[in-house]
Design a protein around this motif. Structure first.
Motif, PDB file in Angstrom:
ATOM      1  N   UNK A 184      38.269  65.199  13.608  1.00  0.00           N
ATOM      2  CA  UNK A 184      39.117  64.872  12.274  1.00  0.00           C
ATOM      3  C   UNK A 184      38.319  63.352  11.742  1.00  0.00           C
ATOM      4  N   UNK A 185      37.903  62.746  12.611  1.00  0.00           N
ATOM      5  CA  UNK A 185      37.366  61.347  12.165  1.00  0.00           C
ATOM      6  C   UNK A 185      35.935  61.329  11.847  1.00  0.00           C
ATOM      7  N   UNK A 186      35.322  62.388  12.522  1.00  0.00           N
ATOM      8  CA  UNK A 186      33.872  62.104  12.118  1.00  0.00           C
ATOM      9  C   UNK A 186      33.360  62.252  10.559  1.00  0.00           C
ATOM     10  N   UNK A 187      32.442  61.318  10.331  1.00  0.00           N
ATOM     11  CA  UNK A 187      31.874  61.191   8.697  1.00  0.00           C
ATOM     12  C   UNK A 187      30.396  60.884   9.162  1.00  0.00           C
ATOM     13  N   UNK A 188      29.641  61.178   7.901  1.00  0.00           N
ATOM     14  CA  UNK A 188      28.515  60.603   7.887  1.00  0.00           C
ATOM     15  C   UNK A 188      28.394  59.252   7.915  1.00  0.00           C
ATOM     16  N   UNK A 189      27.461  58.431   8.860  1.00  0.00           N
ATOM     17  CA  UNK A 189      27.436  56.970   8.674  1.00  0.00           C
ATOM     18  C   UNK A 189      26.142  56.459   7.832  1.00  0.00           C
ATOM     19  N   UNK A 190      26.239  55.852   6.647  1.00  0.00           N
ATOM     20  CA  UNK A 190      25.330  55.386   6.088  1.00  0.00           C
ATOM     21  C   UNK A 190      25.328  53.798   6.080  1.00  0.00           C
ATOM     22  N   UNK A 191      24.338  53.394   6.757  1.00  0.00           N
ATOM     23  CA  UNK A 191      24.338  51.800   6.776  1.00  0.00           C
ATOM     24  C   UNK A 191      25.397  51.223   7.330  1.00  0.00           C
ATOM     25  N   UNK A 192      25.907  51.999   8.571  1.00  0.00           N
ATOM     26  CA  UNK A 192      27.651  51.443   8.984  1.00  0.00           C
ATOM     27  C   UNK A 192      28.558  52.034   8.465  1.00  0.00           C
ATOM     28  N   UNK A 193      28.476  52.470   7.187  1.00  0.00           N
ATOM     29  CA  UNK A 193      29.695  52.671   6.616  1.00  0.00           C
ATOM     30  C   UNK A 193      30.070  54.327   6.526  1.00  0.00           C
ATOM     31  N   UNK A 194      31.325  54.686   6.730  1.00  0.00           N
ATOM     32  CA  UNK A 194      31.743  56.004   6.728  1.00  0.00           C
ATOM     33  C   UNK A 194      31.581  56.694   5.496  1.00  0.00           C
ATOM     34  N   UNK A 195      31.089  57.889   5.453  1.00  0.00           N
ATOM     35  CA  UNK A 195      30.905  58.581   4.203  1.00  0.00           C
ATOM     36  C   UNK A 195      31.462  59.889   4.164  1.00  0.00           C
ATOM     37  N   UNK A 196      32.724  60.273   3.508  1.00  0.00           N
ATOM     38  CA  UNK A 196      33.397  61.541   3.902  1.00  0.00           C
ATOM     39  C   UNK A 196      32.791  62.642   2.762  1.00  0.00           C
ATOM     40  N   UNK A 197      32.149  62.478   1.878  1.00  0.00           N
ATOM     41  CA  UNK A 197      31.515  63.428   1.008  1.00  0.00           C
ATOM     42  C   UNK A 197      29.819  63.448   1.155  1.00  0.00           C
ATOM     43  N   UNK A 198      29.389  64.479   0.835  1.00  0.00           N
ATOM     44  CA  UNK A 198      27.901  64.626   0.845  1.00  0.00           C
ATOM     45  C   UNK A 198      27.463  65.336  -0.294  1.00  0.00           C
ATOM     46  N   UNK A 199      26.051  65.048  -0.647  1.00  0.00           N
ATOM     47  CA  UNK A 199      25.526  65.554  -1.925  1.00  0.00           C
ATOM     48  C   UNK A 199      25.078  66.987  -1.718  1.00  0.00           C
ATOM     49  N   UNK A 200      25.429  67.656  -0.647  1.00  0.00           N
ATOM     50  CA  UNK A 200      24.859  69.045  -0.132  1.00  0.00           C
ATOM     51  C   UNK A 200      26.120  69.844   0.160  1.00  0.00           C
ATOM     52  N   UNK A 201      27.450  69.087  -0.311  1.00  0.00           N
ATOM     53  CA  UNK A 201      28.643  69.892   0.231  1.00  0.00           C
ATOM     54  C   UNK A 201      29.468  69.792   1.552  1.00  0.00           C
ATOM     55  N   UNK A 202      29.687  71.026   2.281  1.00  0.00           N
ATOM     56  CA  UNK A 202      30.366  70.865   3.268  1.00  0.00           C
ATOM     57  C   UNK A 202      29.647  71.560   4.377  1.00  0.00           C
ATOM     58  N   UNK A 203      29.866  71.134   5.793  1.00  0.00           N
ATOM     59  CA  UNK A 203      29.157  71.725   6.855  1.00  0.00           C
ATOM     60  C   UNK A 203      30.218  72.230   7.643  1.00  0.00           C
ATOM     61  N   UNK A 204      30.262  73.596   8.010  1.00  0.00           N
ATOM     62  CA  UNK A 204      31.093  74.045   9.170  1.00  0.00           C
ATOM     63  C   UNK A 204      30.672  73.667  10.493  1.00  0.00           C
ATOM     64  N   UNK A 205      31.257  73.515  11.406  1.00  0.00           N
ATOM     65  CA  UNK A 205      30.901  73.339  12.944  1.00  0.00           C
ATOM     66  C   UNK A 205      31.501  74.247  13.804  1.00  0.00           C
ATOM     67  N   UNK A 206      31.100  75.109  14.495  1.00  0.00           N
ATOM     68  CA  UNK A 206      31.438  76.335  15.170  1.00  0.00           C
ATOM     69  C   UNK A 206      31.516  76.099  16.603  1.00  0.00           C
ATOM     70  N   UNK A 207      32.630  76.456  17.227  1.00  0.00           N
ATOM     71  CA  UNK A 207      32.505  76.425  18.762  1.00  0.00           C
ATOM     72  C   UNK A 207      31.641  77.880  19.257  1.00  0.00           C
ATOM     73  N   UNK A 208      30.736  77.446  19.851  1.00  0.00           N
ATOM     74  CA  UNK A 208      30.111  78.793  20.460  1.00  0.00           C
ATOM     75  C   UNK A 208      30.760  79.645  21.397  1.00  0.00           C
ATOM     76  N   UNK A 209      31.917  79.246  22.014  1.00  0.00           N
ATOM     77  CA  UNK A 209      32.567  79.923  23.076  1.00  0.00           C
ATOM     78  C   UNK A 209      33.468  80.738  22.309  1.00  0.00           C
ATOM     79  N   UNK A 210      33.842  80.410  21.126  1.00  0.00           N
ATOM     80  CA  UNK A 210      35.265  81.151  20.480  1.00  0.00           C
ATOM     81  C   UNK A 210      34.997  81.618  19.216  1.00  0.00           C
ATOM     82  N   UNK A 211      33.591  81.089  18.503  1.00  0.00           N
ATOM     83  CA  UNK A 211      33.481  81.278  17.008  1.00  0.00           C
ATOM     84  C   UNK A 211      34.326  80.937  16.201  1.00  0.00           C
TER      85      UNK A 211
END
Length: 476
Positions: free
Chosen positions: A3-30
């Motif tokens: 829930x906390x993870x963001x891009x870090x750009x020059x030490x600053x958190x960035x909650x949006x990205x120019x390429x949209x959203x990335x979904x991270x999947x648990x490989x054990x449960x999908x």
């Protein structure tokens, strides 16, 4: 942390990205376990510009002050290890004990690199005239682009981050989009310990777009990549066009010579542990077992029997010895190699199939009667598959070990010092383990030859690769 993870750009958190959203999947449960901002070229360009400013700040600090900060970062990593290991297991799949060991090893790597960074001495060269002094100085190369893999989400980036920061470089880290949160957690430890904000960026998303922007950015002076040979050729060529330093760790297809006098009581349990560690998704995983005819049948029988007893399951379960593979695509690639080999005449000793239809689980697999013509003996499986080929002499085993145009990890088991010496003098590889499998330590060089890449990660060699050399002549 998800829930906390963001891009870090020059030490600053960035909650949006120019390429949209990335979904991270648990490989054990999908299960989708995180939706994160997805970066593209715009974020890469911004990060490199800030890295230039961060480099000026970080490189201006004394080596002792950098050492103190990196030691603090290592301590923060140890304090956050339990949570970080949970994250790594969920996004990458490895057994939690392995994840915890990996994370803590990264703290050790920061400690060692920070300490060694204090010893990046130059030297005094005696002058040829009484009024001229000569000295050699080492300077950090500049901002560094780091491209890390998914199989070791912490160790992979840290092999590059630690020596780069110890040398005085700033870093822009591009972790795999399959395992970004572990790299984010590393970035937070560095920043919370006092590394200047603009000296650290962690961005993920459009992989080819980000990589291309990083390589072409004028601020970036070195690229360090762990990846496939195909990607390595592309990145190295692009970096060469920009005249930038590179370190390339491009994988291998590790041979294991088992001589007639090998100690099978010691070898077999080690072989099972190290072959199926991280579901075989290790660039130095022992893969091609070249076994002398005198011990072949006994080795295969004992190896397959112990392999069949491995507990496969969710890495979060303490009973699990091997978790899922990280991606479905890699599982399918491994399965295809296994079935092709069996069709071509290989004998399936154990395993050889996917487990269930939820998660990326694959049976630990042992194939015997392998021949050099089979694709699996030429294309690194990068999964839980051990390939056994019968050999009739040390010459035959060495010829097969050196047949491929790769040379990263290699191994040999013998009780004869003469045989060991001959193997060490003949094996074409960056690393050789004699009667054991462990290769990667903070204080030792890690790297390959031929198509396995060039340059070293680990040891004094790693820190030297992030430095440039300057001669100063002074007429008094």
């Amino acid at each position: 942390m998800f829930d906390q993870a963001t891009l870090i750009i020059g030490g600053e958190s960035r909650r949006t990205g120019s390429a949209g959203l990335l979904k991270v999947t648990d490989p054990a449960t999908d299960e989708v376990i995180a939706e994160l901002p997805r970066a593209g070229a715009a974020e890469a360009v911004e990060a490199t510009r800030l890295a230039q400013k961060g480099f000026a700040e970080w490189s201006a600090k004394s080596t002792f002050e950098r050492y103190q900060i990196l030691r603090r970062a290592a301590q923060l990593m140890r304090e956050r290890a339990e949570t970080a290991a949970d994250v790594m297991t969920r996004e990458q799949g490895k057994a939690r004990a392995q994840a915890l060991a990996e994370w803590n090893s990264c703290a050790d790597l920061l400690d060692w690199s920070g300490e060694e960074g204090r010893r990046t001495y130059g030297r005094i060269v005696p002058g040829r005239a009484a009024d001229i002094s000569l000295s050699v100085h080492h300077r950090p190369v500049g901002p560094v682009a780091i491209m890390a893999p998914w199989n070791f989400p912490a160790w992979g980036p840290m092999q590059k981050i630690a020596p780069a920061l110890a040398a005085g470089c700033s870093v822009v880290v591009k972790p795999s989009e399959d395992t970004p949160v572990t790299a984010w957690a590393i970035g937070r430890c560095l920043l919370d310990a006092g590394v200047p904000a603009r000296a650290v960026s962690v961005i993920w998303g459009q992989a080819s777009e980000i990589s291309d922007a990083l390589v072409k950015a004028p601020e970036i002076r070195k690229i360090s990549l762990t990846g496939s040979i195909r990607v390595g050729r592309i990145v190295a060529a692009a970096a060469g066009a920009e005249l930038k330093k590179v370190t390339m760790e491009l994988g291998g297809h590790a041979p294991v010579i088992v001589a007639a006098d090998a100690d099978l009581d010691a070898l077999v349990p080690m072989a099972v542990t190290w072959k199926f560690r991280n579901a075989g998704q290790v660039c130095v995983s022992p893969t091609r077992f070249l076994v002398d005819d005198a011990v072949h049948d006994e080795f295969v029988g004992r190896f397959a029997e112990q392999t069949s007893k491995l507990v496969v399951g969710n890495g979060a379960d303490p009973a699990t010895q091997m978790g899922p593979m990280t991606t479905l695509g890699q599982l399918q690639s491994v399965d295809a190699l296994v079935h092709e080999a069996v069709t071509a005449g290989a004998k399936l000793e154990t395993g050889g199939a996917r487990i269930g239809n939820i998660g990326n689980f694959y049976q630990p697999t042992v194939l015997s009667d392998m021949t050099p013509a089979m694709r699996a003996m030429n294309d690194e499986p990068f999964g839980p598959v051990a390939l056994v080929m019968r050999t009739h002499s040390l010459d035959e085993a060495l010829a097969e070990a050196n047949r491929l145009p790769v040379g990263l990890g290699s191994y040999a088991f013998t009780r004869s010092d003469a045989t060991a010496a001959r193997i060490a003098g003949t094996m074409r590889a960056g690393m050789l383990g004699l009667n054991h499998f462990a290769l990667a330590l903070p204080e030792t060089p890690f790297g390959g030859v031929l198509d396995s890449g060039f340059g070293s990660e680990g040891g004094t060699e790693a820190i030297q690769s992030y430095l440039t050399t300057m001669l100063v002549t002074h007429k008094h």
